[in-house]
Design an enzyme around this catalytic site. Structure first.
Site, PDB file in Angstrom:
ATOM      1  N   ARG A  56       0.851  -1.191   0.000  1.00 40.97           N
ATOM      2  CA  ARG A  56       0.000   0.000   0.000  1.00 40.97           C
ATOM      3  C   ARG A  56       0.889   1.244   0.000  1.00 40.97           C
ATOM      4  NH1 ARG A  56      -3.441  -2.920  -1.458  1.00 40.97           N
ATOM      5  NH2 ARG A  56      -5.496  -3.270  -0.550  1.00 40.97           N
ATOM      6  N   GLU A  95      -4.307   7.100  -5.548  1.00 40.76           N
ATOM      7  CA  GLU A  95      -4.458   6.287  -6.767  1.00 40.76           C
ATOM      8  C   GLU A  95      -5.772   6.631  -7.450  1.00 40.76           C
ATOM      9  OE1 GLU A  95      -3.976   2.162  -5.768  1.00 40.76           O
ATOM     10  OE2 GLU A  95      -1.933   2.445  -5.085  1.00 40.76           O
ATOM     11  N   HIS A 139      -0.852  -0.317  -9.889  1.00 41.56           N
ATOM     12  CA  HIS A 139      -1.519  -1.223  -8.933  1.00 41.56           C
ATOM     13  C   HIS A 139      -2.075  -2.473  -9.646  1.00 41.56           C
ATOM     14  CE1 HIS A 139      -3.669  -1.300  -4.767  1.00 41.56           C
ATOM     15  NE2 HIS A 139      -3.394  -2.534  -5.190  1.00 41.56           N
TER      16      HIS A 139
HETATM   17  C1  DGY Z   1      -5.429  -6.302  -2.704  1.00 36.13           C
HETATM   18  O1  DGY Z   1      -6.054  -7.336  -2.955  1.00 36.13           O
HETATM   19  O2  DGY Z   1      -5.384  -5.802  -1.585  1.00 36.13           O
HETATM   20  C2  DGY Z   1      -4.691  -5.688  -3.843  1.00 36.13           C
HETATM   21  O3  DGY Z   1      -4.069  -4.519  -3.528  1.00 36.13           O
HETATM   22  C3  DGY Z   1      -5.576  -5.562  -5.062  1.00 36.13           C
HETATM   23  O4  DGY Z   1      -5.526  -6.808  -5.601  1.00 36.13           O
END
Ligand code: DGY
Length: 325
Positions: A238, A267, A286
């Site tokens: 993240r 984002e 992402h």
């Molecule tokens: C998640 O699943 O947390 C990812 O960041 C998106 O697939």
């Protein structure tokens, strides 16, 4: 028989929608995007289930607007978009999609390791721009991955999958995590070390921990300054785990060698984000879990979790276990 009403706030794959048909009365957001907040809240008035994901903020305001809500099924493994304590207080189940995206996300982290270390994006652009006039000993020289040391922060499923890949490259594996992982220590020869030691010793530092109040800003100026000048920071977890201004300075001024990022504080990342100007920062939008198998798996798993709750069965991936009595 009236079916429970559900709002699917993200256009999930057909394999997931198929499971919902005939079992719930659902409306699905047709296109990628965040539904306007007021429209979303209006759509939730009568629903018992919400299938959402990262772009949908799930908080007290949303719960107030959805008095019949029993479950929020997140199409993601991370659930930092959800106020889980508030959901728990109200007895609302929160579920996520672990496991199915582990290999895809670990592959992507490794792609960033290789792309950053060997300057692959830069090399591709160099060739296509016509700048390749002659082969030379110093042309696009990068860092060696094989035999180097990787420091994994967060030894959950994805951290372990990255460690497994790293062992295939003869890398030494250090890790720092909330709790020890005896399996990674015995099968992958991973060594648990304090964070300061991991930062000091690693050639690659790869983040795989969840975003919580205690991990927000985990990597800032002090941490970046303590890394090797030849080290590369990889973030597929993240964005807010890392202070972006400090990372910019670290990469621009050579405190570290570079970074590979799949995630950002905001984002989609705004194009005027300074990190995007740096050639030693490799960036992806992402896409950690963006393989066909993983995304179909996430669609199935999120639909199954949602249905379980609405059918009175304990869902497989219940995050706030204390709500299930
Ligand atoms: C998640 O699943 O947390 C990812 O960041 C998106 O697939």
């Amino acid at each position: 028989m009236t079916l429970p009403k559900v709002y699917v706030g993200i256009p999930i794959q057909e394999v997931g929608l198929k499971l919902l048909r005939g079992n719930v009365d659902f409306k699905v957001l047709e296109k990628n995007g965040v539904p306007p907040r007021d429209e979303l809240l209006r759509d939730l008035r009568d629903v018992e289930g919400l299938l959402g994901s990262i772009p949908i903020r799930v908080d007290a305001e949303l719960f107030d607007a959805a008095p019949k809500l029993r479950v929020v099924s997140n199409y993601a493994v991370g659930y930092d978009n959800i106020d889980v304590p508030e959901a728990t207080k109200r007895g609302i189940c929160i579920t996520n999609t672990p496991d199915v995206l582990t290999p895809a996300t670990a592959d992507l982290a490794f792609s960033l390791i290789l792309a950053s270390a060997r300057r692959l994006i830069e090399a591709n652009a160099f060739l296509r721009s016509g700048d390749w006039k002659v082969w030379g000993p110093e042309l696009l020289v990068g860092q060696e991955v094989a035999g180097s040391t990787i420091g994994i922060i967060g030894m959950g499923n994805i951290g372990q999958a990255v460690a497994k890949r790293a062992r295939g490259f003869d890398m030494k594996v250090l890790y720092f995590s909330r709790s020890r992982c005896p399996e990674a220590e015995s099968t992958l020869d991973a060594k648990y070390v304090p964070l300061v030691e991991l930062l000091r010793e690693s050639d690659f530092v790869s983040l795989h921990c969840p975003l919580t109040e205690s991990t927000r800003g985990l990597i800032g100026a002090k941490e970046l300054r303590s890394m090797k000048k030849t080290a590369i920071l990889i973030n597929t977890a993240r964005g807010p785990l890392v202070d972006p201004q400090a990372l910019y300075t670290a990469c621009a001024e050579g405190w570290i060698w570079g970074a590979g990022l799949d995630v950002f504080v905001k984002e989609p990342v705004p194009l005027d984000e300074p990190l995007l100007k740096l050639v030693n920062v490799t960036t992806f939008p992402h896409i950690g879990s963006a393989s066909r198998i993983a995304r179909d798996g996430m669609a199935i798993r999120s639909a199954e979790n949602l249905l379980s709750v609405l059918q009175g069965k304990k869902p497989r991936d219940l995050v706030n276990k204390e709500v299930w009595k």
